[in-house]
Design a protein around this motif. Structure first.
Motif, PDB file in Angstrom:
ATOM      1  N   ASP A  98     -31.935 -17.978  -1.945  1.00 25.47           N
ATOM      2  CA  ASP A  98     -31.488 -18.162  -0.560  1.00 25.47           C
ATOM      3  C   ASP A  98     -30.495 -17.075  -0.172  1.00 25.47           C
ATOM      4  O   ASP A  98     -30.587 -16.469   0.914  1.00 25.47           O
ATOM      5  CB  ASP A  98     -30.835 -19.537  -0.380  1.00 25.47           C
ATOM      6  CG  ASP A  98     -31.820 -20.688  -0.434  1.00 25.47           C
ATOM      7  OD1 ASP A  98     -33.026 -20.445  -0.226  1.00 25.47           O
ATOM      8  OD2 ASP A  98     -31.374 -21.825  -0.703  1.00 25.47           O
ATOM      9  N   LYS A  99     -29.547 -16.824  -1.053  1.00 23.26           N
ATOM     10  CA  LYS A  99     -28.518 -15.817  -0.769  1.00 23.26           C
ATOM     11  C   LYS A  99     -29.089 -14.398  -0.819  1.00 23.26           C
ATOM     12  O   LYS A  99     -28.692 -13.542  -0.012  1.00 23.26           O
ATOM     13  CB  LYS A  99     -27.353 -15.975  -1.754  1.00 23.26           C
ATOM     14  CG  LYS A  99     -26.525 -17.228  -1.502  1.00 23.26           C
ATOM     15  CD  LYS A  99     -25.333 -17.325  -2.418  1.00 23.26           C
ATOM     16  CE  LYS A  99     -25.721 -17.755  -3.815  1.00 23.26           C
ATOM     17  NZ  LYS A  99     -24.542 -18.012  -4.676  1.00 23.26           N
ATOM     18  N   LEU A 100     -30.031 -14.162  -1.719  1.00 27.93           N
ATOM     19  CA  LEU A 100     -30.665 -12.846  -1.779  1.00 27.93           C
ATOM     20  C   LEU A 100     -31.498 -12.574  -0.532  1.00 27.93           C
ATOM     21  O   LEU A 100     -31.544 -11.442  -0.037  1.00 27.93           O
ATOM     22  CB  LEU A 100     -31.533 -12.727  -3.033  1.00 27.93           C
ATOM     23  CG  LEU A 100     -30.768 -12.537  -4.342  1.00 27.93           C
ATOM     24  CD1 LEU A 100     -31.684 -12.747  -5.544  1.00 27.93           C
ATOM     25  CD2 LEU A 100     -30.134 -11.141  -4.404  1.00 27.93           C
ATOM     26  N   ALA A 101     -32.147 -13.618  -0.014  1.00 25.30           N
ATOM     27  CA  ALA A 101     -32.902 -13.455   1.242  1.00 25.30           C
ATOM     28  C   ALA A 101     -31.947 -13.096   2.376  1.00 25.30           C
ATOM     29  O   ALA A 101     -32.260 -12.246   3.228  1.00 25.30           O
ATOM     30  CB  ALA A 101     -33.675 -14.728   1.564  1.00 25.30           C
ATOM     31  N   GLY A 102     -30.782 -13.738   2.395  1.00 28.07           N
ATOM     32  CA  GLY A 102     -29.778 -13.395   3.402  1.00 28.07           C
ATOM     33  C   GLY A 102     -29.315 -11.960   3.262  1.00 28.07           C
ATOM     34  O   GLY A 102     -29.128 -11.250   4.264  1.00 28.07           O
ATOM     35  N   TYR A 103     -29.136 -11.515   2.017  1.00 32.79           N
ATOM     36  CA  TYR A 103     -28.746 -10.123   1.761  1.00 32.79           C
ATOM     37  C   TYR A 103     -29.807  -9.159   2.278  1.00 32.79           C
ATOM     38  O   TYR A 103     -29.503  -8.176   2.969  1.00 32.79           O
ATOM     39  CB  TYR A 103     -28.521  -9.914   0.266  1.00 32.79           C
ATOM     40  CG  TYR A 103     -28.450  -8.468  -0.146  1.00 32.79           C
ATOM     41  CD1 TYR A 103     -27.311  -7.709   0.107  1.00 32.79           C
ATOM     42  CD2 TYR A 103     -29.535  -7.853  -0.768  1.00 32.79           C
ATOM     43  CE1 TYR A 103     -27.254  -6.368  -0.245  1.00 32.79           C
ATOM     44  CE2 TYR A 103     -29.482  -6.519  -1.138  1.00 32.79           C
ATOM     45  CZ  TYR A 103     -28.345  -5.775  -0.875  1.00 32.79           C
ATOM     46  OH  TYR A 103     -28.300  -4.451  -1.229  1.00 32.79           O
ATOM     47  N   LEU A 104     -31.070  -9.431   1.961  1.00 36.63           N
ATOM     48  CA  LEU A 104     -32.152  -8.538   2.394  1.00 36.63           C
ATOM     49  C   LEU A 104     -32.266  -8.509   3.912  1.00 36.63           C
ATOM     50  O   LEU A 104     -32.509  -7.447   4.503  1.00 36.63           O
ATOM     51  CB  LEU A 104     -33.473  -8.975   1.757  1.00 36.63           C
ATOM     52  CG  LEU A 104     -33.593  -8.747   0.252  1.00 36.63           C
ATOM     53  CD1 LEU A 104     -34.847  -9.421  -0.294  1.00 36.63           C
ATOM     54  CD2 LEU A 104     -33.605  -7.256  -0.082  1.00 36.63           C
ATOM     55  N   ASN A 105     -32.106  -9.653   4.547  1.00 34.87           N
ATOM     56  CA  ASN A 105     -32.135  -9.675   6.013  1.00 34.87           C
ATOM     57  C   ASN A 105     -30.993  -8.858   6.603  1.00 34.87           C
ATOM     58  O   ASN A 105     -31.161  -8.160   7.613  1.00 34.87           O
ATOM     59  CB  ASN A 105     -32.061 -11.124   6.517  1.00 34.87           C
ATOM     60  CG  ASN A 105     -33.430 -11.761   6.691  1.00 34.87           C
ATOM     61  OD1 ASN A 105     -34.342 -11.146   7.233  1.00 34.87           O
ATOM     62  ND2 ASN A 105     -33.585 -12.992   6.212  1.00 34.87           N
ATOM     63  N   SER A 106     -29.817  -8.927   5.981  1.00 35.16           N
ATOM     64  CA  SER A 106     -28.662  -8.185   6.492  1.00 35.16           C
ATOM     65  C   SER A 106     -28.790  -6.690   6.256  1.00 35.16           C
ATOM     66  O   SER A 106     -28.096  -5.903   6.905  1.00 35.16           O
ATOM     67  CB  SER A 106     -27.371  -8.705   5.856  1.00 35.16           C
ATOM     68  OG  SER A 106     -27.297  -8.365   4.480  1.00 35.16           O
ATOM     69  N   ARG A 107     -29.670  -6.290   5.356  1.00 34.85           N
ATOM     70  CA  ARG A 107     -29.892  -4.865   5.090  1.00 34.85           C
ATOM     71  C   ARG A 107     -31.002  -4.290   5.965  1.00 34.85           C
ATOM     72  O   ARG A 107     -31.311  -3.111   5.884  1.00 34.85           O
ATOM     73  CB  ARG A 107     -30.262  -4.643   3.615  1.00 34.85           C
ATOM     74  CG  ARG A 107     -29.159  -4.922   2.608  1.00 34.85           C
ATOM     75  CD  ARG A 107     -28.045  -3.882   2.614  1.00 34.85           C
ATOM     76  NE  ARG A 107     -27.199  -4.011   3.768  1.00 34.85           N
ATOM     77  CZ  ARG A 107     -26.203  -4.901   3.873  1.00 34.85           C
ATOM     78  NH1 ARG A 107     -25.943  -5.722   2.901  1.00 34.85           N
ATOM     79  NH2 ARG A 107     -25.473  -4.954   4.963  1.00 34.85           N
ATOM     80  N   ARG A 108     -31.602  -5.101   6.811  1.00 35.43           N
ATOM     81  CA  ARG A 108     -32.720  -4.634   7.640  1.00 35.43           C
ATOM     82  C   ARG A 108     -32.178  -4.002   8.919  1.00 35.43           C
ATOM     83  O   ARG A 108     -31.429  -4.618   9.674  1.00 35.43           O
ATOM     84  CB  ARG A 108     -33.653  -5.798   7.964  1.00 35.43           C
ATOM     85  CG  ARG A 108     -34.830  -5.410   8.830  1.00 35.43           C
ATOM     86  CD  ARG A 108     -35.921  -6.461   8.769  1.00 35.43           C
ATOM     87  NE  ARG A 108     -36.594  -6.436   7.476  1.00 35.43           N
ATOM     88  CZ  ARG A 108     -37.772  -7.005   7.235  1.00 35.43           C
ATOM     89  NH1 ARG A 108     -38.419  -7.637   8.196  1.00 35.43           N
ATOM     90  NH2 ARG A 108     -38.312  -6.946   6.047  1.00 35.43           N
ATOM     91  N   VAL A 109     -32.557  -2.745   9.142  1.00 37.37           N
ATOM     92  CA  VAL A 109     -32.178  -2.005  10.340  1.00 37.37           C
ATOM     93  C   VAL A 109     -33.456  -1.490  10.984  1.00 37.37           C
ATOM     94  O   VAL A 109     -34.324  -0.924  10.300  1.00 37.37           O
ATOM     95  CB  VAL A 109     -31.254  -0.812   9.989  1.00 37.37           C
ATOM     96  CG1 VAL A 109     -30.998   0.060  11.222  1.00 37.37           C
ATOM     97  CG2 VAL A 109     -29.938  -1.300   9.395  1.00 37.37           C
ATOM     98  N   TYR A 110     -33.575  -1.669  12.284  1.00 39.87           N
ATOM     99  CA  TYR A 110     -34.759  -1.160  12.989  1.00 39.87           C
ATOM    100  C   TYR A 110     -34.414   0.137  13.710  1.00 39.87           C
ATOM    101  O   TYR A 110     -33.431   0.217  14.448  1.00 39.87           O
ATOM    102  CB  TYR A 110     -35.277  -2.192  13.987  1.00 39.87           C
ATOM    103  CG  TYR A 110     -36.061  -3.304  13.331  1.00 39.87           C
ATOM    104  CD1 TYR A 110     -37.414  -3.146  13.055  1.00 39.87           C
ATOM    105  CD2 TYR A 110     -35.437  -4.489  12.958  1.00 39.87           C
ATOM    106  CE1 TYR A 110     -38.135  -4.154  12.437  1.00 39.87           C
ATOM    107  CE2 TYR A 110     -36.151  -5.505  12.336  1.00 39.87           C
ATOM    108  CZ  TYR A 110     -37.498  -5.332  12.072  1.00 39.87           C
ATOM    109  OH  TYR A 110     -38.210  -6.321  11.450  1.00 39.87           O
TER     110      TYR A 110
END
Length: 222
Positions: A98-110
């Motif tokens: 759950d926390k890793l998914a949050g990390y990956l989402n926070s690293r997403r830049v468009y």
């Protein structure tokens, strides 16, 4: 007020894996723990490629000093992080996922419609890069060199927080593994600072201009 970002595209296969993991996670599905480890290694290698290996490719055509400095750094970062990931990522339970998914989402830049891996820069640091890279594009290389060295040193501090601290902070680590993380962090930060200070003092004006053009593709303003 403008927003500033650092980001780069990941390997297509890795990006597809991340996209699939996040889509599944949004539906309550959890990945095999091995997938989380593969993504950790892949994104780590992506950071090293963008900040070191791609620059080595630029510099190896015109000189050995800068390429050699970055080769040492790339080797240090890869060996440190690959061993660390193997040591600290085990079962990767649902809470950690759950926390890793949050990390990956926070690293997403468009950038446009392209999903990249990165983060938003502090506004003051982003504005400094915007100004310094603009100076270099305008040929004011001597004036920009000292400021770029300082800005890159400050950037390494932010990058370690975003890519290292926030990643390792997503894992439930005991005392021993936390100590390993602390040692790894010190190694990564010290090696990066040393490389930055050596690199920008060794580059010719033409090399610095080429490297800055590469940075221009990763430092963006919105």
């Amino acid at each position: 007020m403008s927003s500033y970002f650092f980001s780069f595209p990941l390997d297509n296969k890795l990006q597809t894996t991340i996209d699939g993991l996040l889509a599944d996670h949004a539906q309550g599905k959890y990945a095999d723990p091995a997938v989380s480890s593969q993504i950790a290694v892949g994104t780590t290698d992506g950071v090293i490629k963008a900040l070191a290996l791609d620059v080595i490719d630029i510099l190896k055509h015109s000189g050995e000093d800068g390429a050699g400095i970055l080769s040492v750094l790339a080797g240090l970062l890869k060996s440190t992080m690959h061993v660390l990931i193997k040591q600290i990522m085990g079962k990767v339970d649902k809470g950690e996922q759950d926390k890793l998914a949050g990390y990956l989402n926070s690293r997403r830049v468009y950038v446009g419609d392209q999903a990249r891996f990165g983060f938003e820069l502090p506004a003051a640091l982003g504005a400094r890069f915007d100004d310094l890279l603009g100076q270099i594009r305008a040929g004011q290389i001597a004036a920009a060199r000292p400021g770029l060295t300082t800005a890159m040193t400050d950037f390494t501090e932010v990058a370690v927080k975003r890519f290292y601290d926030e990643f390792t902070g997503s894992l439930d680590l005991g005392f021993v593994k936390r100590k390993l993380v602390d040692v790894g962090r010190s190694t990564v930060l010290k090696g990066s600072h040393t490389a930055v200070n050596k690199l920008f003092g060794s580059l010719s004006d033409d090399e610095l201009k080429q490297v800055a053009a590469h940075y221009d593709t990763m430092f963006t303003k919105a």
